[in-house]
Motif scaffolding. Structure first.
Motif, PDB file in Angstrom:
ATOM      1  N   SER A 143       1.207  -1.132  -0.164  1.00 48.08           N
ATOM      2  CA  SER A 143       0.116   0.096   0.110  1.00 48.08           C
ATOM      3  C   SER A 143       0.572   1.046  -0.271  1.00 48.08           C
ATOM      4  CB  SER A 143      -0.968   0.407   1.407  1.00 48.08           C
ATOM      5  OG  SER A 143      -1.788   1.074   1.361  1.00 48.08           O
ATOM      6  N   MET A 144       0.378   2.717  -0.399  1.00 52.77           N
ATOM      7  CA  MET A 144       1.242   3.632  -0.621  1.00 52.77           C
ATOM      8  C   MET A 144      -0.232   4.603  -0.296  1.00 52.77           C
ATOM      9  SD  MET A 144       3.459   3.117  -4.656  1.00 52.77           S
ATOM     10  CE  MET A 144       2.250   1.979  -5.220  1.00 52.77           C
ATOM     11  N   SER A 145       0.466   4.895   0.530  1.00 54.42           N
ATOM     12  CA  SER A 145      -1.033   6.225   0.938  1.00 54.42           C
ATOM     13  C   SER A 145      -2.149   5.776   1.434  1.00 54.42           C
ATOM     14  CB  SER A 145      -0.701   7.799   0.026  1.00 54.42           C
ATOM     15  OG  SER A 145       0.453   7.989   0.220  1.00 54.42           O
ATOM     16  N   GLY A 146      -2.356   4.658   1.404  1.00 52.48           N
ATOM     17  CA  GLY A 146      -4.000   4.186   1.341  1.00 52.48           C
ATOM     18  C   GLY A 146      -4.796   4.123   2.766  1.00 52.48           C
ATOM     19  N   GLY A 147      -5.602   4.603   1.923  1.00 49.38           N
ATOM     20  CA  GLY A 147      -7.422   4.338   2.746  1.00 49.38           C
ATOM     21  C   GLY A 147      -7.198   3.551   3.751  1.00 49.38           C
ATOM     22  N   ILE A 151       4.789  -8.561   3.322  1.00 49.27           N
ATOM     23  CA  ILE A 151       3.576  -6.576   3.688  1.00 49.27           C
ATOM     24  C   ILE A 151       4.513  -5.908   2.836  1.00 49.27           C
ATOM     25  CG2 ILE A 151       1.204  -5.818   4.697  1.00 49.27           C
ATOM     26  CD1 ILE A 151       0.714  -8.511   5.646  1.00 49.27           C
ATOM     27  N   ILE A 152       4.195  -4.579   2.797  1.00 50.37           N
ATOM     28  CA  ILE A 152       5.047  -3.290   2.762  1.00 50.37           C
ATOM     29  C   ILE A 152       3.841  -1.833   2.248  1.00 50.37           C
ATOM     30  CG2 ILE A 152       5.301  -3.235  -0.276  1.00 50.37           C
ATOM     31  CD1 ILE A 152       7.456  -1.454   0.581  1.00 50.37           C
ATOM     32  N   ILE A 153       4.256  -1.551   3.684  1.00 51.93           N
ATOM     33  CA  ILE A 153       2.989  -0.025   3.294  1.00 51.93           C
ATOM     34  C   ILE A 153       4.115   1.133   3.396  1.00 51.93           C
ATOM     35  CG2 ILE A 153       1.665   1.389   5.311  1.00 51.93           C
ATOM     36  CD1 ILE A 153       0.734  -2.190   6.474  1.00 51.93           C
ATOM     37  N   ASP A 154       3.887   1.992   2.993  1.00 53.27           N
ATOM     38  CA  ASP A 154       3.938   3.201   2.977  1.00 53.27           C
ATOM     39  C   ASP A 154       3.519   4.731   3.182  1.00 53.27           C
ATOM     40  OD1 ASP A 154       5.857   5.192   1.761  1.00 53.27           O
ATOM     41  OD2 ASP A 154       7.233   3.868   0.539  1.00 53.27           O
ATOM     42  N   CYS A 155       3.892   5.351   3.627  1.00 54.59           N
ATOM     43  CA  CYS A 155       2.735   6.628   3.685  1.00 54.59           C
ATOM     44  C   CYS A 155       4.012   7.923   4.194  1.00 54.59           C
ATOM     45  CB  CYS A 155       1.644   5.642   5.192  1.00 54.59           C
ATOM     46  SG  CYS A 155       0.470   7.566   4.618  1.00 54.59           S
ATOM     47  N   GLY A 156       3.516   8.495   2.887  1.00 54.83           N
ATOM     48  CA  GLY A 156       3.936  10.447   4.032  1.00 54.83           C
ATOM     49  C   GLY A 156       3.666  11.072   5.033  1.00 54.83           C
ATOM     50  N   ASN A 157       4.304  11.796   6.311  1.00 56.73           N
ATOM     51  CA  ASN A 157       3.793  11.969   7.352  1.00 56.73           C
ATOM     52  C   ASN A 157       3.181  13.112   7.117  1.00 56.73           C
ATOM     53  OD1 ASN A 157       5.447  13.815   6.914  1.00 56.73           O
ATOM     54  ND2 ASN A 157       7.225  14.137   8.270  1.00 56.73           N
ATOM     55  N   TRP A 215       1.771  12.335  -6.760  1.00 55.56           N
ATOM     56  CA  TRP A 215       2.134  12.041  -7.518  1.00 55.56           C
ATOM     57  C   TRP A 215       3.541  12.261  -7.148  1.00 55.56           C
ATOM     58  CZ3 TRP A 215       0.842   7.975  -9.375  1.00 55.56           C
ATOM     59  CH2 TRP A 215      -1.384   7.768 -10.184  1.00 55.56           C
ATOM     60  N   GLU A 216       4.111  13.544  -6.515  1.00 55.88           N
ATOM     61  CA  GLU A 216       5.764  12.981  -6.578  1.00 55.88           C
ATOM     62  C   GLU A 216       6.015  11.976  -5.226  1.00 55.88           C
ATOM     63  OE1 GLU A 216       4.903  16.819  -8.387  1.00 55.88           O
ATOM     64  OE2 GLU A 216       3.793  15.769  -6.658  1.00 55.88           O
ATOM     65  N   TYR A 217       5.441  11.921  -4.260  1.00 54.61           N
ATOM     66  CA  TYR A 217       5.869  11.112  -3.461  1.00 54.61           C
ATOM     67  C   TYR A 217       5.232   9.861  -4.145  1.00 54.61           C
ATOM     68  CZ  TYR A 217       5.374   8.303   0.581  1.00 54.61           C
ATOM     69  OH  TYR A 217       5.318   8.013   2.285  1.00 54.61           O
ATOM     70  N   TRP A 218       4.584   9.116  -4.208  1.00 50.65           N
ATOM     71  CA  TRP A 218       3.870   7.704  -4.978  1.00 50.65           C
ATOM     72  C   TRP A 218       5.070   7.761  -6.451  1.00 50.65           C
ATOM     73  CZ3 TRP A 218      -1.313  10.281  -5.568  1.00 50.65           C
ATOM     74  CH2 TRP A 218      -1.755  10.128  -4.898  1.00 50.65           C
ATOM     75  N   ASP A 219       5.472   7.850  -6.954  1.00 51.19           N
ATOM     76  CA  ASP A 219       6.270   8.312  -8.061  1.00 51.19           C
ATOM     77  C   ASP A 219       7.849   7.373  -7.335  1.00 51.19           C
ATOM     78  OD1 ASP A 219       7.679   8.212 -10.901  1.00 51.19           O
ATOM     79  OD2 ASP A 219       8.285  10.097 -10.425  1.00 51.19           O
ATOM     80  N   ASN A 220       8.032   8.155  -6.460  1.00 56.95           N
ATOM     81  CA  ASN A 220       9.108   7.038  -4.886  1.00 56.95           C
ATOM     82  C   ASN A 220       9.016   6.384  -4.886  1.00 56.95           C
ATOM     83  OD1 ASN A 220      11.865   7.660  -4.266  1.00 56.95           O
ATOM     84  ND2 ASN A 220      11.011   9.043  -2.526  1.00 56.95           N
ATOM     85  N   ALA A 221       7.198   6.222  -4.374  1.00 52.47           N
ATOM     86  CA  ALA A 221       7.044   5.389  -3.013  1.00 52.47           C
ATOM     87  C   ALA A 221       7.511   3.843  -4.890  1.00 52.47           C
ATOM     88  CB  ALA A 221       5.898   5.526  -2.402  1.00 52.47           C
TER      89      ALA A 221
END
Length: 279
Positions: free
Chosen positions: A168-172, A217-223, A256-262
């Motif tokens: 998940s990237m920035s997932g709800g 499992i990998i989870i990624d989210c910006g602060n 999208w800048e965050y997800w392009d990195n994630a």
């Protein structure tokens, strides 16, 4: 002088041809959903090494709310990111259309939104029958951004016989704090009227389906993301249940800048999982 110019032009053409031939290719396919009685588009990204004589692992990459199947190719700041990563890791990447606000549920409210069945069974079967893929859970992963991040974990947790890894990237990852947002109530009914549907279809309440080390499992989210707190809550719950997972927090928001990195971190994670599964 003319001779040198000719040689330079020749070398440039050769290099251009090389890059054109040895690069990821993109198919836009029309798949049929019997359960929803409609055709649905997807893009399939094949790595440069793709060949019918070899079998490849597959990553299903989901879009967010209001999005569509082509977004991972035309919304990232670097339009080549996903294609380059497909090349680098030798992974077939499938970006399906998940409906504007499906949340990747099988909706009890709307028969035209049965995207859990479509992605997990109909689309996977189509890809495995039309492409040179490894037909095993240990060679399949699923992830996405925002609504697609919810979908990546939701489908991964619920269908561990199909997917061996999920992300998940920035997932709800907990929909309950957002009862008025993103048409979720159109898919599940109003929270006030159908709380049971919301409770059983939010990712954070599906951790009971997990056993240690069965699912990568990998989870990624910006602060600075509005989903930051629910991602931290999920991370804490997985820790309490002793479920191994990678959890990444970096500066950034819902962009999208965050997800392009994630996606770089996610595809590295999945590539390592695929390689471990082969040994």
């Amino acid at each position: 002088m003319k001779r040198y110019l000719f040689l330079a032009a020749f070398l440039f053409c050769c290099l251009t041809s090389f890059n054109t031939v040895f690069a990821a290719t993109v198919d836009t396919v029309l798949t049929q959903s019997k359960i929803m009685r409609k055709d649905i588009k997807a893009v399939v990204i094949k790595p440069a090494s793709y060949s019918a004589d070899k079998k490849f692992p597959t990553l299903y990459l989901l879009h967010g709310a209001g999005g569509k199947y082509s977004e991972w190719l035309n919304k990232t700041p670097d339009r080549e990111t996903v294609k380059r990563l497909s090349d680098a890791y030798g992974i077939v990447v499938v970006c399906p259309d998940g409906g504007a606000t499906s949340w990747y549920f099988d909706s009890p409210e709307d028969s035209t939104y049965q995207y859990e069945t479509y992605i997990t069974f109909e689309l996977v079967a189509y890809i495995d029958s039309h492409y040179s893929t490894i037909k095993d859970r240990t060679a399949r992963a699923i992830t996405g951004l925002s609504m697609g991040g919810h979908g990546g974990l939701y489908l991964g947790f619920r269908h561990q016989d199909v997917f061996g890894a999920c992300g998940s990237m920035s997932g709800g990852v907990d929909i309950r704090p957002f009862p008025e947002n993103w048409d979720i109530s159109k898919r599940l009914g109003k929270y006030s009227e159908h709380p049971d549907r919301w409770e059983t279809n939010t990712v954070i309440n599906l951790t009971h389906l997990l056993t240690p080390n069965k699912l990568a499992i990998i989870i990624d989210c910006g602060n600075n993301d509005f989903f930051y707190k629910v991602n931290v809550d999920l991370h804490d719950k997985l820790l309490d249940r002793n479920i191994p997972h990678d959890f990444i927090i970096r500066p950034g928001g819902h962009t999208w800048e965050y997800w392009d990195n994630a996606i770089n971190y996610q595809m590295l994670f999945f590539s390592r999982y695929f390689n471990r599964s082969k040994s």
